[in-house]
Design a protein around this motif. Structure first.
Motif, PDB file in Angstrom:
ATOM      1  N   THR A  17      35.741  30.645  42.301  1.00  0.00           N
ATOM      2  CA  THR A  17      35.867  32.092  42.433  1.00  0.00           C
ATOM      3  C   THR A  17      36.450  32.695  41.164  1.00  0.00           C
ATOM      4  N   GLN A  26      38.093  36.369  39.756  1.00  0.00           N
ATOM      5  CA  GLN A  26      38.579  37.717  40.019  1.00  0.00           C
ATOM      6  C   GLN A  26      38.244  38.592  38.806  1.00  0.00           C
ATOM      7  N   THR A  27      37.446  39.645  39.038  1.00  0.00           N
ATOM      8  CA  THR A  27      36.978  40.457  37.918  1.00  0.00           C
ATOM      9  C   THR A  27      36.853  41.913  38.363  1.00  0.00           C
ATOM     10  N   GLN A  28      36.118  42.724  37.598  1.00  0.00           N
ATOM     11  CA  GLN A  28      35.933  44.144  37.918  1.00  0.00           C
ATOM     12  C   GLN A  28      34.453  44.498  37.791  1.00  0.00           C
ATOM     13  N   ASN A  35      38.240  46.178  41.463  1.00  0.00           N
ATOM     14  CA  ASN A  35      38.405  44.733  41.564  1.00  0.00           C
ATOM     15  C   ASN A  35      37.358  44.143  42.505  1.00  0.00           C
ATOM     16  N   THR A  80      35.408  40.056  43.562  1.00  0.00           N
ATOM     17  CA  THR A  80      35.463  38.601  43.450  1.00  0.00           C
ATOM     18  C   THR A  80      34.050  38.058  43.368  1.00  0.00           C
ATOM     19  N   SER A 118      31.667  34.555  43.139  1.00  0.00           N
ATOM     20  CA  SER A 118      31.822  33.174  43.585  1.00  0.00           C
ATOM     21  C   SER A 118      30.567  32.364  43.322  1.00  0.00           C
ATOM     22  N   GLU A 122      43.851  26.339  39.386  1.00  0.00           N
ATOM     23  CA  GLU A 122      43.924  27.790  39.234  1.00  0.00           C
ATOM     24  C   GLU A 122      44.655  28.123  37.948  1.00  0.00           C
ATOM     25  N   ILE A 124      42.887  34.315  37.824  1.00  0.00           N
ATOM     26  CA  ILE A 124      41.509  34.786  37.656  1.00  0.00           C
ATOM     27  C   ILE A 124      40.514  33.746  38.140  1.00  0.00           C
ATOM     28  N   HIS A 125      40.673  32.521  37.650  1.00  0.00           N
ATOM     29  CA  HIS A 125      39.725  31.451  37.948  1.00  0.00           C
ATOM     30  C   HIS A 125      40.345  30.464  38.931  1.00  0.00           C
ATOM     31  N   GLN A 154      34.735  37.089  32.516  1.00  0.00           N
ATOM     32  CA  GLN A 154      36.087  36.557  32.421  1.00  0.00           C
ATOM     33  C   GLN A 154      36.018  35.179  31.781  1.00  0.00           C
TER      34      GLN A 154
END
Length: 254
Positions: free
Chosen positions: A34, A36-38, A44, A46, A48, A174, A179-180, A249
C-alpha cells in the motif's frame, strides 16, 4: 472497450517477462503493498498492489501478482496503481547484484546496481502476524528508515522489493513516514524458474499527477483518449496512461 483494456494490460504484463533461467523457487511469498499518496486535487488516497516474491537459493524476484498469474484482467484502480508504482526487482545474491525495471514515461529503465547491505538493528520486540512469530528490526536503505518484522519460522533472508538480509523472511515492512507498507498475506510451495530480466520497452507515466503527457514531445500516431469503467485514459503505443494519476511516491530518496 473491455477487450482493449485486457489487451493493453496483457501488454503491460510483459514487463514481467524473463529470459535466461538462473534459479528455481523454494517458495513464493505474497504481499499487499500500500502507498499513501494524494490525488490531483491534493486529497489523501491509498493505492494498493499485490506482489509476488519468488524465493530461490541464489536469487529472488519480486513482481506483481497479476504478472505472476499472467492475468490480464484488472480494474481501473489496479491499472492506475500498476502504472504508477510497479517495479520488477531481481536480486542475484550469487552475483551481489540487483536488477530493477521501472517505468518512467515515456521509457522503461533497466538498472543494475550492487546488492546494498542494510545494517539492521535487531531488538527484542515480538509480534504475531498471520500466525507467525515475528521479530522487529530497523534499518536504512536508499535514504529511507524502515521498520520491519521478520519470522525465523521461514529461514530465508528474502523480503519484498529490495528489502532483505535478516535471519528470517520479512513479513511486514513500513517506512518511517508511513507512506509505503508491505505485508505478507500468504505463501505457496511451488517450483518455478527465476530468470534474468528482458530489455526495457515503453511503459506508462508515474510522476505527473495533473499532466501525465507533459514530457511527450510528439504525440504518437495512435494517440487518443478512451474511457474504461467510467475512467478516462490516454492511449498510446498500445498502452494506457491515466489522464489524472495519483502523486508518485518514491521508494528511494538517495
Amino acid at each position: 472497450m473491455q477487450k482493449i483494456l485486457v489487451m493493453m494490460m496483457a501488454f503491460a504484463l510483459t514487463i514481467g517477462a524473463q529470459a535466461e533461467r538462473i534459479d528455481s523457487t523454494q517458495f513464493v511469498a505474497f504481499y499487499n503493498y500500500t502507498i499513501q499518496t494524494q490525488d490531483d486535487e491534493g486529497q489523501n488516497v491509498t493505492d494498493s498492489l499485490r506482489l509476488a516474491l519468488l524465493v530461490g537459493t541464489r536469487a529472488t524476484y519480486c513482481t506483481t501478482v497479476l504478472a505472476y498469474n499472467r492475468d490480464g484482467r484488472a480494474s481501473s484502480e489496479m491499472m492506475n496503481a500498476f502504472i504508477m508504482h510497479h517495479q520488477n526487482v531481481l536480486t542475484d545474491v550469487e552475483k551481489s547484484e540487483v536488477t530493477a525495471l521501472e517505468p518512467i514515461y515515456p521509457y522503461r529503465y533497466l538498472t543494475k546496481e550492487p546488492l546494498a547491505k542494510v545494517d539492521w538493528t535487531l531488538d527484542d520486540d515480538t509480534l504475531a502476524i498471520g500466525g507467525l512469530l515475528c521479530h522487529r528490526a530497523t534499518g536504512k536503505l536508499y535514504g529511507k528508515l524502515w521498520t520491519v518484522w521478520y519470522t525465523e519460522e521461514m529461514p530465508s533472508s528474502a523480503g519484498p522489493w529490495k528489502l532483505r538480509g535478516l535471519p528470517g523472511l520479512i513479513v511486514k515492512a513500513e517506512d518511517s513516514e508511513g507512506i509505503h507498507c508491505f505485508e505478507l498475506y500468504g505463501t505457496k510451495n511451488e517450483v518455478r524458474g527465476i530468470g534474468t530480466l528482458d530489455h526495457p520497452e515503453l511503459q506508462g507515466n508515474p510522476r505527473y499527477a495533473k499532466e501525465p503527457t507533459y514530457y511527450v514531445a510528439e504525440e504518437p500516431d495512435d494517440f487518443g483518449e478512451m474511457r474504461v469503467n467510467g475512467v478516462v485514459y490516454y492511449s498510446a503505443n498500445h498502452m494506457l496512461i491515466p489522464q489524472k494519476s495519483h502523486v508518485y511516491q518514491p521508494l528511494e530518496l538517495e
